[in-house]
Design a protein around this motif. Structure first.
Motif, PDB file in Angstrom:
ATOM      1  N   PRO A   1     -10.117  -4.801 -30.749  1.00  0.00           N
ATOM      2  CA  PRO A   1      -8.677  -4.589 -30.826  1.00  0.00           C
ATOM      3  C   PRO A   1      -7.963  -5.302 -29.680  1.00  0.00           C
ATOM      4  CG  PRO A   1      -9.861  -2.530 -31.175  1.00  0.00           C
ATOM      5  CD  PRO A   1     -10.872  -3.546 -30.762  1.00  0.00           C
ATOM      6  N   GLU A   2      -6.714  -5.698 -29.940  1.00  0.00           N
ATOM      7  CA  GLU A   2      -5.952  -6.432 -28.938  1.00  0.00           C
ATOM      8  C   GLU A   2      -5.763  -5.600 -27.687  1.00  0.00           C
ATOM      9  OE1 GLU A   2      -1.609  -8.667 -28.584  1.00  0.00           O
ATOM     10  OE2 GLU A   2      -2.439  -8.065 -30.538  1.00  0.00           O
ATOM     11  N   LEU A   3      -5.878  -6.243 -26.536  1.00  0.00           N
ATOM     12  CA  LEU A   3      -5.732  -5.539 -25.268  1.00  0.00           C
ATOM     13  C   LEU A   3      -4.291  -5.070 -25.088  1.00  0.00           C
ATOM     14  CD1 LEU A   3      -7.802  -7.965 -23.007  1.00  0.00           C
ATOM     15  CD2 LEU A   3      -8.536  -5.737 -23.882  1.00  0.00           C
ATOM     16  N   GLN A   4      -4.140  -3.862 -24.594  1.00  0.00           N
ATOM     17  CA  GLN A   4      -2.820  -3.307 -24.329  1.00  0.00           C
ATOM     18  C   GLN A   4      -2.354  -3.715 -22.927  1.00  0.00           C
ATOM     19  OE1 GLN A   4      -1.141  -1.642 -26.771  1.00  0.00           O
ATOM     20  NE2 GLN A   4      -2.930  -2.189 -28.026  1.00  0.00           N
ATOM     21  N   ASP A   5      -1.028  -3.881 -22.754  1.00  0.00           N
ATOM     22  CA  ASP A   5      -0.497  -4.279 -21.462  1.00  0.00           C
ATOM     23  C   ASP A   5      -0.919  -3.332 -20.351  1.00  0.00           C
ATOM     24  OD1 ASP A   5       0.663  -6.461 -22.551  1.00  0.00           O
ATOM     25  OD2 ASP A   5       2.712  -5.716 -22.515  1.00  0.00           O
ATOM     26  N   SER A   6      -0.999  -2.055 -20.676  1.00  0.00           N
ATOM     27  CA  SER A   6      -1.341  -1.064 -19.662  1.00  0.00           C
ATOM     28  C   SER A   6      -2.760  -1.232 -19.132  1.00  0.00           C
ATOM     29  CB  SER A   6      -1.174   0.348 -20.232  1.00  0.00           C
ATOM     30  OG  SER A   6      -2.021   0.520 -21.375  1.00  0.00           O
ATOM     31  N   SER A   7      -3.619  -1.958 -19.905  1.00  0.00           N
ATOM     32  CA  SER A   7      -5.011  -2.149 -19.487  1.00  0.00           C
ATOM     33  C   SER A   7      -5.214  -3.455 -18.729  1.00  0.00           C
ATOM     34  CB  SER A   7      -5.926  -2.123 -20.707  1.00  0.00           C
ATOM     35  OG  SER A   7      -5.709  -3.258 -21.531  1.00  0.00           O
TER      36      SER A   7
ATOM     37  N   ARG B   1      -1.141 -15.296 -26.198  1.00  0.00           N
ATOM     38  CA  ARG B   1       0.105 -14.739 -26.707  1.00  0.00           C
ATOM     39  C   ARG B   1       0.598 -15.587 -27.873  1.00  0.00           C
ATOM     40  NH1 ARG B   1       0.186  -9.576 -25.144  1.00  0.00           N
ATOM     41  NH2 ARG B   1       0.415  -9.300 -22.867  1.00  0.00           N
TER      42      ARG B   1
ATOM     43  N   ALA C   1      -8.286  -7.930 -18.074  1.00  0.00           N
ATOM     44  CA  ALA C   1      -8.486  -6.499 -18.274  1.00  0.00           C
ATOM     45  C   ALA C   1      -8.988  -5.875 -16.970  1.00  0.00           C
ATOM     46  CB  ALA C   1      -9.475  -6.254 -19.404  1.00  0.00           C
TER      47      ALA C   1
END
Length: 352
Positions: free
Chosen positions: A33-39, A71, A88
């Motif tokens: 799954p695509e990495l989240q900004d928070s990670s 992106r 990450a």
């Protein structure tokens, strides 16, 4: 049975675009799954080591190499690009970061593509090393084609004669005279042997602190030359075929490598040979650097620089200001452009 009507160019372009979209969906569906900004951690500088579909291997300033997503707003990313990436915070396996942006390029190496027009294959290159040798054969025609491509990109070319240990006494004088003609018009020329090591230190000094690309015909010893300076590169060496006299293409993946003595190499299958069919004749003439003082001074604007009356290029040739082989190679390239364009046009009309 009626003959199927050929697809138009527009239909072929749409078909190609749809195929690429399907491949992209398949590629994204096979990954985590695509990495989240928070990670993700803070932004940092990096260099594209290689590109794989929608992913790229990025080397950070600390030397860490991670595979990153791109992106969606990034339109173009190639080996050699300088980027801003976020990694990450907990890197384990698989996709470990995101490329956020791409810095402007100071140079780009491109080639014509039948469907996509001009396609960029590498970026931020400082010099193109044109490798020639006496095996399969020494020819100024090939050197001049590479010089045209280099001048067109604005990247500094350097001529390297490899396998000098194989030069016979009969060949030595004519080859040295040909190389001197290039020196006389300002091109640097080096003579080396990856087998004996002669000239290798000069090449290492030339490569230091620069990003370089090696180009040349198959069989001239590009991979052997690189391996002599970078044993860990693990580039396969293609032996020259005893039957055809031609070498085998061995490089399969574009990548950026580091020389231990300093400097970087971009090794790419896209630069095995340069096609010139996309260049107008006027641009080819400008890429012959000794022609530049005479261009635009011919009697007629549409001068072909052959038997045209009042041709400044022909006059310079007759006065000995342009050498015979360079003059003839220019006309050979111009003649080949029409042939290549015709072949490409025929292929685009028939390739479904």
């Amino acid at each position: 049975m009626s003959k199927k009507k050929p697809l138009s160019q527009g239909q072929r372009r749409r078909m190609r675009a749809n195929q690429e979209k399907r491949l992209q969906r398949q590629d994204s569906g096979n990954n985590a799954p695509e990495l989240q900004d928070s990670s993700l951690g803070p932004e940092q500088l990096g260099t594209v080591i290689s590109r794989f579909g929608q992913h790229a291997d990025i080397e950070t300033e600390s030397g860490q190499i991670v595979r990153c997503n791109m992106r969606r707003n990034i339109q173009s990313l190639v080996t050699g690009d300088k980027v801003i990436a976020r990694l990450a915070q907990d890197i384990e396996t698989g996709i470990a970061g995101v490329v956020e942006a791409v810095h402007p390029r100071h140079s780009s190496l491109s080639r014509p593509d039948l469907y996509d027009g001009i396609k960029i294959i590498a970026a931020n290159i400082d010099q193109i090393l044109i490798v020639s040798s006496v095996v399969p054969s020494f020819t100024t025609q090939i050197i001049d084609r590479y010089l045209v491509a280099a001048e067109d990109t604005g990247i500094t070319p350097v001529i390297i004669l490899n396998k000098i240990d194989l030069i016979s006494d009969e060949e030595r004088t004519s080859i040295e005279e040909a190389l001197q003609r290039y020196r006389d018009i300002g091109y640097p020329v080096l003579k080396v042997s990856s087998k004996t090591g002669e000239g290798i230190d000069q090449i290492k000094a030339l490569l230091n602190a620069k990003v370089s690309v090696f180009v040349g015909q198959s069989g001239v010893g590009k991979s052997s030359l690189i391996n002599s300076m970078m044993p860990d590169a693990e580039l396969l060496i293609g032996d020259v075929s005893e039957n055809s006299g031609l070498g085998q293409h061995t490089t399969t993946t574009a990548k950026l490598l580091h020389f231990a003595s300093g400097g970087d190499l971009i090794d790419s299958p896209g630069v095995r040979e340069f096609a010139l069919w996309h260049l107008p004749a006027e641009r080819v003439g400008w890429c012959f650097i000794e022609f530049r003082d005479y261009l635009g001074t011919c009697k007629f604007r549409d001068c072909k620089h052959q038997n045209d009356p009042g041709c400044a290029i022909t006059q310079a040739f007759n006065e000995g200001k342009i050498t015979e082989d360079r003059y003839n190679n220019y006309h050979r390239i111009i003649a080949s452009l029409d042939e290549q364009r015709h072949a490409r046009h025929f292929r685009s009309d028939t390739d479904l």
